[in-house]
Design an enzyme around this catalytic site. Structure first.
Site, PDB file in Angstrom:
ATOM      1  N   THR A  16       0.806  -1.176  -0.044  1.00  0.00           N
ATOM      2  CA  THR A  16       0.107  -0.260  -0.257  1.00  0.00           C
ATOM      3  C   THR A  16       0.922   1.345   0.016  1.00  0.00           C
ATOM      4  O   THR A  16       2.251   1.255   0.403  1.00  0.00           O
ATOM      5  CB  THR A  16      -0.818  -0.304   1.283  1.00  0.00           C
ATOM      6  OG1 THR A  16      -2.059   0.819   0.973  1.00  0.00           O
ATOM      7  CG2 THR A  16      -0.328   0.205   2.439  1.00  0.00           C
ATOM      8  N   ARG A  76     -14.807  -4.995   4.430  1.00  0.00           N
ATOM      9  CA  ARG A  76     -13.852  -4.577   5.561  1.00  0.00           C
ATOM     10  C   ARG A  76     -13.322  -3.178   5.393  1.00  0.00           C
ATOM     11  O   ARG A  76     -12.976  -3.072   4.183  1.00  0.00           O
ATOM     12  CB  ARG A  76     -13.029  -5.612   5.272  1.00  0.00           C
ATOM     13  CG  ARG A  76     -11.881  -5.467   6.629  1.00  0.00           C
ATOM     14  CD  ARG A  76     -10.560  -4.739   5.846  1.00  0.00           C
ATOM     15  NE  ARG A  76      -9.381  -5.005   6.673  1.00  0.00           N
ATOM     16  CZ  ARG A  76      -8.282  -4.180   6.193  1.00  0.00           C
ATOM     17  NH1 ARG A  76      -8.074  -3.577   5.429  1.00  0.00           N
ATOM     18  NH2 ARG A  76      -7.082  -4.415   7.147  1.00  0.00           N
ATOM     19  N   VAL A  77     -13.231  -2.519   6.389  1.00  0.00           N
ATOM     20  CA  VAL A  77     -12.592  -1.172   6.305  1.00  0.00           C
ATOM     21  C   VAL A  77     -11.345  -1.204   7.211  1.00  0.00           C
ATOM     22  O   VAL A  77     -11.220  -1.712   8.247  1.00  0.00           O
ATOM     23  CB  VAL A  77     -13.202  -0.069   6.626  1.00  0.00           C
ATOM     24  CG1 VAL A  77     -12.599   1.329   6.773  1.00  0.00           C
ATOM     25  CG2 VAL A  77     -14.522   0.170   5.475  1.00  0.00           C
ATOM     26  N   GLY A  78     -10.020  -1.016   6.532  1.00  0.00           N
ATOM     27  CA  GLY A  78      -8.744  -0.892   7.375  1.00  0.00           C
ATOM     28  C   GLY A  78      -8.637   0.267   7.957  1.00  0.00           C
ATOM     29  O   GLY A  78      -9.410   1.243   8.402  1.00  0.00           O
ATOM     30  N   ASP A  79      -7.126   0.656   8.550  1.00  0.00           N
ATOM     31  CA  ASP A  79      -6.978   1.881   8.845  1.00  0.00           C
ATOM     32  C   ASP A  79      -6.751   3.145   8.100  1.00  0.00           C
ATOM     33  O   ASP A  79      -6.585   4.100   8.648  1.00  0.00           O
ATOM     34  CB  ASP A  79      -5.545   1.473   9.438  1.00  0.00           C
ATOM     35  CG  ASP A  79      -4.246   1.209   8.625  1.00  0.00           C
ATOM     36  OD1 ASP A  79      -4.566   0.269   7.956  1.00  0.00           O
ATOM     37  OD2 ASP A  79      -3.460   1.689   8.535  1.00  0.00           O
ATOM     38  N   THR A 128       1.567   1.678   7.316  1.00  0.00           N
ATOM     39  CA  THR A 128       1.183   0.591   6.610  1.00  0.00           C
ATOM     40  C   THR A 128       1.286  -0.787   7.233  1.00  0.00           C
ATOM     41  O   THR A 128       2.122  -0.996   8.343  1.00  0.00           O
ATOM     42  CB  THR A 128       2.098   0.362   5.301  1.00  0.00           C
ATOM     43  OG1 THR A 128       1.766  -0.749   4.700  1.00  0.00           O
ATOM     44  CG2 THR A 128       3.507   0.405   5.856  1.00  0.00           C
ATOM     45  N   GLY A 129       0.477  -1.808   6.972  1.00  0.00           N
ATOM     46  CA  GLY A 129       0.717  -3.055   7.588  1.00  0.00           C
ATOM     47  C   GLY A 129      -0.998  -3.525   7.732  1.00  0.00           C
ATOM     48  O   GLY A 129      -1.712  -3.083   7.177  1.00  0.00           O
ATOM     49  N   GLY A 161      -4.164  -3.410   8.976  1.00  0.00           N
ATOM     50  CA  GLY A 161      -5.091  -2.285   9.462  1.00  0.00           C
ATOM     51  C   GLY A 161      -5.569  -2.579  10.974  1.00  0.00           C
ATOM     52  O   GLY A 161      -5.805  -1.842  11.583  1.00  0.00           O
TER      53      GLY A 161
HETATM   54  N1  ASP Z   1      -2.839  -0.922   6.121  1.00  0.00           N
HETATM   55  C1  ASP Z   1      -3.701  -1.491   4.707  1.00  0.00           C
HETATM   56  C2  ASP Z   1      -4.977  -2.154   5.350  1.00  0.00           C
HETATM   57  O1  ASP Z   1      -4.779  -2.926   6.391  1.00  0.00           O
HETATM   58  C3  ASP Z   1      -2.920  -2.571   4.095  1.00  0.00           C
HETATM   59  C4  ASP Z   1      -1.602  -2.073   3.914  1.00  0.00           C
HETATM   60  O2  ASP Z   1      -1.082  -1.248   4.436  1.00  0.00           O
HETATM   61  O3  ASP Z   1      -1.046  -2.794   3.094  1.00  0.00           O
HETATM   62  O4  ASP Z   1      -5.904  -1.990   4.643  1.00  0.00           O
END
Ligand code: ASP
Length: 304
Positions: A174, A202-205, A224-225, A227
């Protein structure tokens, strides 16, 4: 104050990043875009331009290159924050816009809201005639088909795939950016197709201020990572609060990542941080997180 722009191309495992040269080139080009914007504009212009470039590039999991959910659908999240006004804007689970970060900025500046999700956000993009997403890339469809097989073989399992295999496959590419302009204004922006094979809806961070991004008068951070972990730890707020209590960006980034590792284990987060003096740093507990920074009149510095 010498302005600065920093970007990252996602935290994950080494296996997910085969074409390092291309990643380096795209990060450099994104920094060029950001620095061009900051010469005449603000930190907000810079992070929007850098993230928009990476959404268009197609090699990252954002915008045109977004990965697909369990049902093969596109569902992108993005957020942006202006540290000067402490206003934020974000979109969640959108599929219409080619550049979700542009829509997030519109939410920040033109609506009284912070997060717009799903159909309403897509309708706004359409109404404003924002460029339309071209649909899933061939690469995204190929990855989705391969992983669908694995999900079937595994007799489910969304969670097993997400935490174990997605980690091994390094599918967390991302994007995000932070910037500080000549007046000391800070900004952060992020954009993502989310975690591959996520549950639809699903909604992430990335659309959550304080979690995936944050900026105030002390500095800015973009994460990133996974979420879910980033939301539970409010990673970016944590990092910027450390700046406020006197940490350098490098200390703030490392302290944030180590506290997340202590709480949730490793292999789940990366963060870039800039303080109001224009110093930048990054930290991660994953194998890789390509990132870099650039100041006007200087060459970009990239770490892969
Ligand atoms: N943080 C993002 C999510 O969980 C994914 C990512 O950082 O690659 O949607």
């Amino acid at each position: 104050m010498i302005p600065v722009v920093a970007v990252h191309g996602g935290a994950g495992s080494r296996r997910g990043w085969r074409n390092y040269d291309r990643v380096r080139k795209e990060l450099e080009a994104a920094l060029d875009e950001g620095v061009r914007a900051i010469r005449t504009g603000s930190a907000v212009d810079a992070v929007e331009a850098a993230v928009r470039y990476m959404e268009d590039s197609g090699i990252f999991n954002a915008g045109v290159g977004s990965v697909l959910d369990l049902k093969g659908g596109l569902s992108m999240d993005a957020g942006i924050m202006d540290g000067r006004s402490r206003r934020a804007g974000a979109v969640a689970a959108v599929e219409y816009p080619r550049n979700p970060v542009v829509l997030a900025r519109i939410v920040m500046e033109k609506t009284g809201h912070i997060i717009l999700a799903g159909r309403g956000a897509d309708e706004l993009a359409k109404k404003l005639s924002l460029p339309r997403h071209p649909g899933p890339s061939e690469r995204a469809i190929k990855r989705w088909k391969e992983l669908l097989e694995k999900v079937r073989e595994g007799g489910n399992t969304y969670y097993a795939l997400r935490y174990k295999e997605a980690k091994e496959l390094g599918l967390l590419d991302t994007v995000g950016a932070v910037a500080v302009d000549a007046d000391g204004g800070t900004a952060a922006a992020v954009s993502t197709g989310g975690v591959i094979m996520k549950f639809p809806g699903r909604v992430g961070d990335s659309p959550i201020p304080g979690a995936g991004f944050y900026a105030d008068r002390w500095g800015a951070a973009a994460a990133t990572g996974y979420g879910e972990v980033i939301i539970m730890s409010m990673a970016c707020l944590r990092a910027v609060e450390k700046l406020a209590s006197g940490s350098s960006p490098s200390e703030a980034a490392w302290l944030t990542v180590s506290s997340i590792t202590a709480l949730f284990g490793s292999g789940n987060v990366g963060i870039i941080v800039a303080d109001k003096y224009g110093r930048v740093a990054a930290a991660r507990n994953t194998e890789v997180m390509p990132w870099g920074y650039m100041r006007p009149g200087h060459r970009p510095t990239i770490y892969i």
